[in-house]
Design a protein around this motif. Structure first.
Motif, PDB file in Angstrom:
ATOM      1  N   ILE A 118       0.981  -1.098  -0.037  1.00 41.70           N
ATOM      2  CA  ILE A 118      -0.060  -0.175  -0.031  1.00 41.70           C
ATOM      3  C   ILE A 118       1.000   1.423  -0.009  1.00 41.70           C
ATOM      4  N   LEU A 119       2.169   1.206   0.297  1.00 42.17           N
ATOM      5  CA  LEU A 119       3.117   2.254   0.450  1.00 42.17           C
ATOM      6  C   LEU A 119       3.987   2.373  -0.768  1.00 42.17           C
ATOM      7  N   PHE A 120       4.387   0.992  -1.295  1.00 41.68           N
ATOM      8  CA  PHE A 120       5.568   0.938  -2.175  1.00 41.68           C
ATOM      9  C   PHE A 120       4.956   1.166  -3.638  1.00 41.68           C
ATOM     10  N   TYR A 121       3.926   0.486  -3.948  1.00 41.82           N
ATOM     11  CA  TYR A 121       3.356   0.669  -5.238  1.00 41.82           C
ATOM     12  C   TYR A 121       2.686   2.192  -5.627  1.00 41.82           C
ATOM     13  N   PRO A 122       1.971   2.635  -4.854  1.00 45.81           N
ATOM     14  CA  PRO A 122       1.581   4.084  -5.215  1.00 45.81           C
ATOM     15  C   PRO A 122       2.912   4.970  -5.331  1.00 45.81           C
ATOM     16  N   LEU A 123       3.850   4.765  -4.620  1.00 42.61           N
ATOM     17  CA  LEU A 123       5.072   5.732  -4.773  1.00 42.61           C
ATOM     18  C   LEU A 123       5.803   5.202  -6.253  1.00 42.61           C
ATOM     19  N   LEU A 124       5.754   3.970  -6.586  1.00 39.54           N
ATOM     20  CA  LEU A 124       6.421   3.737  -7.842  1.00 39.54           C
ATOM     21  C   LEU A 124       5.605   4.392  -8.777  1.00 39.54           C
ATOM     22  N   VAL A 125       4.193   4.234  -8.796  1.00 41.62           N
ATOM     23  CA  VAL A 125       3.362   4.834  -9.828  1.00 41.62           C
ATOM     24  C   VAL A 125       3.610   6.260  -9.770  1.00 41.62           C
ATOM     25  N   CYS A 126       3.775   7.085  -8.751  1.00 45.57           N
ATOM     26  CA  CYS A 126       4.052   8.254  -8.805  1.00 45.57           C
ATOM     27  C   CYS A 126       5.357   8.652  -9.568  1.00 45.57           C
TER      28      CYS A 126
END
Length: 405
Positions: free
Chosen positions: A110-118
């Protein structure tokens, strides 16, 4: 007491074996990356010194020919730097996921993938603007990046509200310190760089190069502290030079992208405001390095401008990590106080002061010395001025006053 402070975590033990640590895939890659970086820096220095001596002693090269040869050499080294940066990013990302699969590293989706998308949205937007720099493209890209950033904040809020992130020391302290530092950076940015140009293809290309180089160098750590934070091989230098060339507004935005990359690389996230302090705001502050030059102070004294700007940027980054350490990580000081027998470490303010001082100050010192050494080269300064927007802006008033000689 001094020995206990210096032995914080296993810092010195890690440092001793850092230059020849082949224990595991990541350490092996990190050791190789360190020596490759050192070898490339030495080769670059030797190449520049050799060409400088060659042009001075030889009568075969006129100024125009020497300029062309220098451009070819600089272009070749830029290509090498980009290739190495991309190789480091791919290699260490693969190592990270290998360690996650093996259970040696934790991954919070929930933290890693949104940051990666950003990060992906920011890179794709930069490429789109560079290819088609029209207003509509910029609006669409800005909306996408803004939406991705909002998604990151929402996901962090959900994660924190669920109680999985642990308890922060003081919500109010985190929010107030984050808001105050954000306001300070914004004010300093806009007052120092009021006439900046919009991003163009060249500015975006340089931003991508500098963010990539800083990210690659951040993997080459001299040592790492137990709860985040490390001393690197002058990883902030490319971003600082970018701010010095293109001004604080562009430098702060490049630093923000780099901060999100750092959150993907080494996430220690307990709270949305702590994320802002340790990543978004702290690394955005690096972009303030060019503020002295933008203020038109100490003209002609490049090294003095860079040093003062680096000190301001480093001080603001230090404050970000310090308040994060006090209000989000301060409760951990009691454990270190018991482990090392230093009662003062139980005080969150003293604990954060010790912890941040042990890596932020040396990091700023290393990058400042490296920057001064680079700016001591007349050829490097010429290349810097050749692409610099700030130099162009500062040159305009001189033209108007009629003082040109």
């Amino acid at each position: 007491m001094v020995f206990n402070l210096l032995s914080f975590g296993t810092m010195l033990e890690d440092t001793k074996k850092y230059f020849a640590n082949f224990d595991g895939t990541t350490n092996c890659c990190r050791t190789i990356a360190l020596w490759i970086t050192a070898a490339l820096l030495l080769a670059f220095a030797v190449t520049k010194i050799y060409t400088l001596i060659l042009f001075k002693k030889s009568q075969k090269y006129d100024a125009e020919t020497a300029k062309k040869i220098n451009s070819v050499i600089n272009g070749a080294w830029l290509a090498v730097a980009l290739t190495v940066a991309a190789a480091f990013i791919i290699t260490f990302t693969a190592c990270y996921f290998t360690e996650v699969a093996a259970g040696d590293e934790s991954l919070v989706p929930i933290l890693f993938y949104p940051l990666l998308v950003c990060v992906v949205a920011a890179v794709a937007s930069a490429a789109a603007i560079a290819l088609k720099p029209v207003k509509l493209t910029k609006i669409i890209c800005g909306a996408i990046c803004g939406g991705a950033l909002v998604a990151v904040i929402v996901c962090m809020a959900v994660y924190y509200a669920g109680g999985d992130a642990g308890e922060a020391f003081s919500d109010l302290g985190l929010y107030l310190s984050a808001a105050a530092l954000v306001a300070g950076i914004i004010v300093l940015t806009f007052f120092s760089d009021r006439k900046s140009k919009p991003f163009d293809a060249r500015a975006l290309a340089f931003a991508a190069v500098c963010v990539g180089l800083s990210f690659a160098l951040s993997y080459v750590r001299i040592f790492r502290l137990p709860m985040g934070g490390s001393i690197t091989f002058a990883s902030m230098l490319p971003l600082m030079l970018y701010s010095y060339m293109y001004g604080t507004k562009k430098g702060v935005l490049a630093g923000l992208v780099y901060g999100v990359l750092q959150a993907v690389q080494d996430p220690w996230i307990l709270h949305p405001a702590q994320f802002a302090l340790d990543y978004a705001v702290a690394y955005s502050a690096i972009g303030l390095t060019g503020c002295i030059r933008c203020f038109n102070v100490l003209n002609g004294k490049d090294r003095s401008q860079f040093v003062l700007g680096a000190v301001i940027a480093g001080a603001l980054r230090y404050l970000c990590h310090y308040f994060s350490g006090v209000f989000a990580f301060g409760s951990y000081g009691a454990g270190f106080a018991e482990e090392y027998g230093i009662a003062l470490l139980a005080n969150e303010y003293f604990y954060s002061f010790v912890y941040q001082t042990m890596y932020v100050i040396p990091e700023v010192a290393i990058v400042t010395v490296a920057g001064v050494l680079l700016l001591s080269s007349k050829n490097f300064r010429k290349q810097l001025d050749r692409y610099s927007e700030v130099k162009e802006k500062l040159a305009e008033p001189a033209t108007d006053t009629g003082n040109a000689q």
